[in-house]
Design a protein around this motif. Structure first.
Motif, mmCIF file in Angstrom:
data_model
loop_
_atom_site.group_PDB
_atom_site.id
_atom_site.type_symbol
_atom_site.label_atom_id
_atom_site.label_comp_id
_atom_site.label_asym_id
_atom_site.label_seq_id
_atom_site.Cartn_x
_atom_site.Cartn_y
_atom_site.Cartn_z
ATOM 1 N N ALA A 153 156.982 7.143 63.147
ATOM 2 C CA ALA A 153 157.422 5.945 63.860
ATOM 3 C C ALA A 153 158.771 5.451 63.347
ATOM 4 C CB ALA A 153 156.370 4.843 63.731
ATOM 5 N N VAL A 154 159.020 5.605 62.054
ATOM 6 C CA VAL A 154 160.310 5.216 61.485
ATOM 7 C C VAL A 154 161.413 6.139 61.998
ATOM 8 C CG1 VAL A 154 161.664 5.101 59.361
ATOM 9 C CG2 VAL A 154 159.359 4.117 59.432
ATOM 10 N N VAL A 155 161.185 7.436 61.946
ATOM 11 C CA VAL A 155 162.200 8.394 62.404
ATOM 12 C C VAL A 155 162.502 8.187 63.882
ATOM 13 C CG1 VAL A 155 162.697 10.846 62.758
ATOM 14 C CG2 VAL A 155 161.723 10.074 60.593
ATOM 15 N N LYS A 156 161.493 7.855 64.675
ATOM 16 C CA LYS A 156 161.705 7.564 66.092
ATOM 17 C C LYS A 156 162.711 6.426 66.280
ATOM 18 C CE LYS A 156 159.067 5.976 70.146
ATOM 19 N NZ LYS A 156 157.712 5.566 70.600
ATOM 20 N N GLN A 157 162.647 5.420 65.412
ATOM 21 C CA GLN A 157 163.557 4.282 65.514
ATOM 22 C C GLN A 157 164.963 4.614 65.032
ATOM 23 O OE1 GLN A 157 163.079 1.180 66.804
ATOM 24 N NE2 GLN A 157 161.013 1.715 67.451
ATOM 25 N N ILE A 158 165.089 5.424 63.981
ATOM 26 C CA ILE A 158 166.409 5.628 63.374
ATOM 27 C C ILE A 158 167.125 6.878 63.869
ATOM 28 C CG2 ILE A 158 165.648 4.404 61.295
ATOM 29 C CD1 ILE A 158 165.606 7.121 59.833
ATOM 30 N N TYR A 159 166.428 7.773 64.578
ATOM 31 C CA TYR A 159 167.050 9.037 64.982
ATOM 32 C C TYR A 159 168.310 8.830 65.816
ATOM 33 C CZ TYR A 159 167.315 14.017 65.986
ATOM 34 O OH TYR A 159 167.733 15.327 66.056
ATOM 35 N N PRO A 160 168.325 7.898 66.766
ATOM 36 C CA PRO A 160 169.568 7.721 67.541
ATOM 37 C C PRO A 160 170.776 7.364 66.679
ATOM 38 C CG PRO A 160 167.738 6.673 68.668
ATOM 39 C CD PRO A 160 167.225 7.065 67.308
ATOM 40 N N ALA A 161 170.555 6.714 65.542
ATOM 41 C CA ALA A 161 171.667 6.312 64.674
ATOM 42 C C ALA A 161 172.034 7.381 63.655
ATOM 43 C CB ALA A 161 171.317 5.013 63.948
ATOM 44 N N LYS A 162 171.071 8.215 63.268
ATOM 45 C CA LYS A 162 171.307 9.190 62.195
ATOM 46 C C LYS A 162 170.841 10.591 62.596
ATOM 47 C CE LYS A 162 173.043 6.409 59.035
ATOM 48 N NZ LYS A 162 174.392 6.611 58.456
ATOM 49 N N GLY A 163 170.996 10.916 63.860
ATOM 50 C CA GLY A 163 170.496 12.187 64.365
ATOM 51 C C GLY A 163 171.074 13.412 63.687
ATOM 52 N N ALA A 164 172.378 13.409 63.424
ATOM 53 C CA ALA A 164 173.002 14.593 62.832
ATOM 54 C C ALA A 164 172.424 14.888 61.448
ATOM 55 C CB ALA A 164 174.514 14.394 62.742
ATOM 56 N N ILE A 165 172.260 13.837 60.643
ATOM 57 C CA ILE A 165 171.702 14.023 59.301
ATOM 58 C C ILE A 165 170.245 14.457 59.387
ATOM 59 C CG2 ILE A 165 170.997 12.805 57.190
ATOM 60 C CD1 ILE A 165 173.531 11.086 57.498
ATOM 61 N N LEU A 166 169.461 13.785 60.213
ATOM 62 C CA LEU A 166 168.040 14.102 60.318
ATOM 63 C C LEU A 166 167.819 15.505 60.882
ATOM 64 C CD1 LEU A 166 166.822 10.617 61.514
ATOM 65 C CD2 LEU A 166 166.118 11.763 59.405
ATOM 66 N N ALA A 167 168.638 15.908 61.837
ATOM 67 C CA ALA A 167 168.511 17.262 62.380
ATOM 68 C C ALA A 167 168.722 18.302 61.285
ATOM 69 C CB ALA A 167 169.511 17.470 63.513
ATOM 70 N N ASP A 168 169.652 18.018 60.388
ATOM 71 C CA ASP A 168 169.951 18.959 59.309
ATOM 72 C C ASP A 168 168.851 18.989 58.260
ATOM 73 O OD1 ASP A 168 171.798 20.770 57.887
ATOM 74 O OD2 ASP A 168 171.837 19.164 56.407
ATOM 75 N N ILE A 169 168.442 17.818 57.765
ATOM 76 C CA ILE A 169 167.486 17.816 56.650
ATOM 77 C C ILE A 169 166.072 18.167 57.110
ATOM 78 C CG2 ILE A 169 168.872 16.159 55.349
ATOM 79 C CD1 ILE A 169 166.761 14.024 55.967
ATOM 80 N N LEU A 170 165.755 17.919 58.387
ATOM 81 C CA LEU A 170 164.419 18.241 58.898
ATOM 82 C C LEU A 170 164.312 19.663 59.440
ATOM 83 C CD1 LEU A 170 163.567 14.916 60.808
ATOM 84 C CD2 LEU A 170 162.640 15.665 58.597
ATOM 85 N N ALA A 171 165.408 20.408 59.422
ATOM 86 C CA ALA A 171 165.411 21.754 60.000
ATOM 87 C C ALA A 171 164.315 22.666 59.441
ATOM 88 C CB ALA A 171 166.788 22.400 59.820
ATOM 89 N N PRO A 172 163.977 22.578 58.146
ATOM 90 C CA PRO A 172 162.918 23.465 57.647
ATOM 91 C C PRO A 172 161.553 23.226 58.291
ATOM 92 C CG PRO A 172 164.241 22.618 55.830
ATOM 93 C CD PRO A 172 164.640 21.840 57.044
ATOM 94 N N ILE A 173 161.311 22.020 58.830
ATOM 95 C CA ILE A 173 160.017 21.754 59.454
ATOM 96 C C ILE A 173 160.120 21.549 60.960
ATOM 97 C CG2 ILE A 173 158.917 20.868 57.371
ATOM 98 C CD1 ILE A 173 159.473 18.058 58.275
ATOM 99 N N ILE A 174 161.322 21.203 61.451
ATOM 100 C CA ILE A 174 161.543 21.062 62.898
ATOM 101 C C ILE A 174 162.842 21.791 63.237
ATOM 102 C CG2 ILE A 174 161.643 19.477 64.859
ATOM 103 C CD1 ILE A 174 160.585 17.274 63.055
ATOM 104 N N PRO A 175 162.795 23.098 63.411
ATOM 105 C CA PRO A 175 164.029 23.849 63.677
ATOM 106 C C PRO A 175 164.566 23.587 65.072
ATOM 107 C CG PRO A 175 162.112 25.297 63.784
ATOM 108 C CD PRO A 175 161.619 23.970 63.299
ATOM 109 N N GLY A 176 165.878 23.802 65.229
ATOM 110 C CA GLY A 176 166.491 23.757 66.549
ATOM 111 C C GLY A 176 166.970 22.407 67.011
ATOM 112 N N LEU A 177 166.921 21.392 66.152
ATOM 113 C CA LEU A 177 167.411 20.072 66.543
ATOM 114 C C LEU A 177 168.939 20.058 66.575
ATOM 115 C CD1 LEU A 177 165.046 17.794 64.403
ATOM 116 C CD2 LEU A 177 164.865 18.295 66.854
ATOM 117 N N THR A 178 169.500 19.263 67.483
ATOM 118 C CA THR A 178 170.961 19.136 67.573
ATOM 119 C C THR A 178 171.464 17.786 67.093
ATOM 120 O OG1 THR A 178 170.917 18.223 69.818
ATOM 121 C CG2 THR A 178 170.893 20.636 69.607
ATOM 122 N N GLY A 179 170.562 16.816 66.964
ATOM 123 C CA GLY A 179 170.973 15.467 66.577
ATOM 124 C C GLY A 179 171.210 14.550 67.743
#
Length: 399
Positions: free
Chosen positions: A301-327
């Motif tokens: 629920a937290v990531v859902k709220q902050i992803y629009p603001a920090k998508g690039a960082i979250l896409a990178d650090i979460l890649a090992p568990i959620i591959p293929g994100l663009t941010g």
């Protein structure tokens, strides 16, 4: 993978603010540490622990032998519970003062180590209480020397300047951060952690994941915190399933412990925001709720709220568990669902409702998030404005 080339039986000396001994058998370094304390003129110490893990793991026998060999007398306080209270800290501090303790040795996970840090402050400020510390009635600048013998791989408190202790009558669970409570030495020995039950193995590890997700996305983040975040999540993704399958897998325990250590350093540098600020009211109201479990329930629920603001960082650090994100901002719902699925696969499928919370509790939780000393500071570091509405939405999504 480079991890396979690491000799986990080699005791590494890792220097942060704290000197950490990491590796299988690192508990043996307590002999050298005790000798160093003795050279500094310390001849009495208080040992702060929980009820039994210090004995079951064998850590206590090693500590007793080392203290005896260094001619350091000791008294034992072994009443610290999960989500420790100010009353426990005051009781331990009273025991330590009466004994004349000059140093504090913690044996345990985050709860005993945080309690021990608080006792170390009170050894220097003999006219103060734990409530004075956690209601911010003064600012400590000194504490007795602290040695942390870590028995879990999650909190990172053995290498940072933070401590958390609850004030039960107010249902407050504040956090403090002072340079004087960095442990002087810490021992991170994966062999002490093979007895961790599977559920605790999961919860403490998810605590480390939350540390780095938050540290990488605060308004004061930095490249160091972000780099450590990616590495932490990679290691957890690889080694948590192995530790669940075989609790005696020392390589898995070693790298989960290393992940926890660097996660502690990550949030020591990048700090925290929503997930911890919102979990503290949960376990402040219900102390039986494991901290890491509460964090895991809140994380999607937290990531859902902050992803629009920090998508690039979250896409990178979460890649090992959620591959293929663009941010991209529109990935937020996808990440929310994917994180819930990953947490379920790791062993956290509960919702707040499963822990006894109802929609009628949300207003109280929101109030505690903003009124508990120190938590507003964390909320102010969030990458999106931490309005009561946003906080309420996070709790509602996690319900």
């Amino acid at each position: 993978m480079w991890e396979k080339s690491v000799d986990i039986n080699l005791i590494s000396e890792i220097r942060a603010k704290t000197t950490v001994y990491l590796g299988v058998g690192a508990i043996g370094k307590i002999t050298d540490i005790a000798q160093e304390l003795s050279k500094k003129g310390i001849n009495k110490a208080v040992v702060v622990t929980g009820k039994s893990s210090h004995i079951k793991t064998g850590a206590w026998d090693k500590v007793k032998h080392a203290l005896d060999a260094a001619n350091i007398a000791y008294t034992l306080y072994s009443k610290v519970t999960p989500n420790p209270t100010v009353d426990q800290v005051d009781e331990a501090a009273h025991l330590a003062r009466a004994f004349g303790a000059q140093a504090v040795i913690a044996i345990g996970g985050g709860s005993p180590i945080d309690a021990a840090k608080s006792v170390a402050i009170l050894l220097e400020y003999t006219d103060k209480t734990a409530r004075d510390i956690y209601e911010f009635k003064f600012t400590p600048v000194k504490a007795a020397p602290i040695v942390a013998i870590n028995l879990t791989h999650g909190t990172g408190t053995e290498v940072d300047r933070f401590a958390v202790v609850s004030i039960p009558e107010k249902e407050y669970k504040p956090a403090i951060a002072y340079d004087c409570i960095y442990p002087l030495y810490a021992i991170d020995d994966p062999a002490l952690m093979t007895m961790l039950p599977v559920d605790q193995t999961i919860y403490v590890t998810i605590d480390a994941v939350n540390h780095v997700v938050e540290a990488a996305t605060t308004t004061v983040n930095n490249p160091f915190a972000i780099s450590l975040a990616r590495e932490t999540i990679k290691l957890v993704a690889e080694y948590l399933p192995r530790a669940k399958q075989d609790p005696q897998d020392l390589q898995a325990r070693y790298f989960l412990l290393y992940a926890s250590l660097i996660a502690g350093i990550s949030f020591d540098n990048g700090l925290l925001h929503f997930t911890h600020a919102l979990e503290h009211p949960l376990s402040g109201v219900r102390p039986e709720l494991a901290h890491g479990k509460g964090l895991g329930i809140l994380l999607p629920a937290v990531v859902k709220q902050i992803y629009p603001a920090k998508g690039a960082i979250l896409a990178d650090i979460l890649a090992p568990i959620i591959p293929g994100l663009t941010g991209a901002e529109n990935e937020s719902p996808k990440v929310y669902t994917a994180l819930k699925n990953w947490l379920k696969s790791m062993g956290i499928s509960a919702r707040l409702a499963d822990e006894g919370f109802t929609a009628g509790d949300i207003d109280k939780l929101v109030k505690l998030a903003f009124e508990t000393p120190s938590l507003k500071t964390l909320l102010d570091l969030a990458p999106v404005p931490a309005t009561p509405e946003v906080v309420r939405n996070i709790y509602s999504d996690a319900l």
